[in-house]
Design a protein around this motif. Structure first.
Motif, PDB file in Angstrom:
ATOM      1  N   TYR A 159      21.796  48.432  12.978  1.00  0.00           N
ATOM      2  CA  TYR A 159      20.907  48.707  11.572  1.00  0.00           C
ATOM      3  C   TYR A 159      21.419  48.056  10.230  1.00  0.00           C
ATOM      4  O   TYR A 159      22.352  48.226  10.240  1.00  0.00           O
ATOM      5  N   GLU A 160      20.489  48.180   9.734  1.00  0.00           N
ATOM      6  CA  GLU A 160      21.213  47.030   8.039  1.00  0.00           C
ATOM      7  C   GLU A 160      21.345  48.272   7.189  1.00  0.00           C
ATOM      8  O   GLU A 160      21.790  48.112   6.399  1.00  0.00           O
ATOM      9  N   SER A 161      20.582  49.447   7.117  1.00  0.00           N
ATOM     10  CA  SER A 161      20.818  50.476   6.527  1.00  0.00           C
ATOM     11  C   SER A 161      22.114  50.641   7.126  1.00  0.00           C
ATOM     12  O   SER A 161      22.423  51.438   7.869  1.00  0.00           O
ATOM     13  N   GLU A 162      22.724  51.383   5.785  1.00  0.00           N
ATOM     14  CA  GLU A 162      24.316  51.938   5.780  1.00  0.00           C
ATOM     15  C   GLU A 162      24.016  53.379   6.594  1.00  0.00           C
ATOM     16  O   GLU A 162      24.631  53.920   6.819  1.00  0.00           O
ATOM     17  N   GLU A 163      22.538  54.229   5.941  1.00  0.00           N
ATOM     18  CA  GLU A 163      22.892  55.346   6.436  1.00  0.00           C
ATOM     19  C   GLU A 163      22.809  55.744   8.119  1.00  0.00           C
ATOM     20  O   GLU A 163      22.673  56.485   8.471  1.00  0.00           O
TER      21      GLU A 163
END
Length: 216
Positions: A117-121
């Protein structure tokens, strides 16, 4: 000696979404005219533990091939995520470009691929079932692994110099190039269990009789 020498592979459309097509610009030299087709195949390794999840994304036939330099773009649709175990959709895997002549594979170019995933979350709290629409694919374009095999190109009988389908033990290094240069060195076979990270790639056992290079 092989009559086909791949001297450059450029990974296009990289990085990209998991669902985007895979594209490779391949340049190769043909040392003498080949009357029959070359079979190029693009395979995505769905699971390191079983070849049952491998997906052949596309197969193309090129030929007859005249002597000289040739270039083409090999494009294929992304793998079908429904045919990949959920646990293997995220993380490291492999994509393979192979070429055969008269049903004999003579070269295999492999790249490690990282899906995340690109999002850290989402990286820290990934959904129980992977959200493919949010997964990004990054191909380790500057570190291809190249394996060569000796084959019978049709101008000799079996046992005369090299056996059909035999494995190469001596090949010259450095005959392939890439936009971002790197040293040539032995590496693990890409059929071994995948590393947990791209950096966990170790030297090949010296007793191996298949030549594996990090080319370009």
């Amino acid at each position: 000696m092989s009559k086909i020498q791949i001297n450059n592979v450029v990974v296009l459309n990289n990085p990209s979404l998991f669902t985007s097509p895979l594209q490779f610009e391949i340049t190769f030299d043909c040392t003498e005219n080949l009357e029959d087709d070359l079979e190029w195949k693009l395979t995505y390794v769905g699971c390191a533990e079983s070849q049952a999840y491998d997906q052949v994304l596309d197969t193309i036939y090129v030929g007859p091939v005249p002597e000289g330099r040739h270039m083409f773009v090999f494009q294929a649709d992304a793998p079908d995520p429904s045919k990949i175990p959920d646990k293997d959709l995220i993380g490291a895997t492999v994509v393979l470009i192979t070429c055969s002549y008269h049903n004999q594979e003579f070269i295999r170019v492999g790249y490690f691929v990282n899906n995340d995933y690109e999002s850290e979350e989402m990286k820290e709290n990934p959904p129980e079932k992977p959200d493919i629409a949010q997964v990004h694919r990054s191909i380790m374009a500057d570190q291809p692994r190249v394996t060569r095999f000796k084959i019978n190109w049709g101008d000799q009988t079996k046992g005369e110099g090299e056996e059909e389908g035999g494995m190469s033990t001596t090949e010259e290094n450095g005959d392939m190039q890439a936009g971002e240069g790197s040293s040539v060195q032995d590496t693990d076979s890409m059929l071994e269990p995948l590393p947990s990270t791209f950096k966990d790639v170790h030297s090949m056992d010296e007793s191996s009789n298949v030549e594996m290079e990090m080319a370009f």
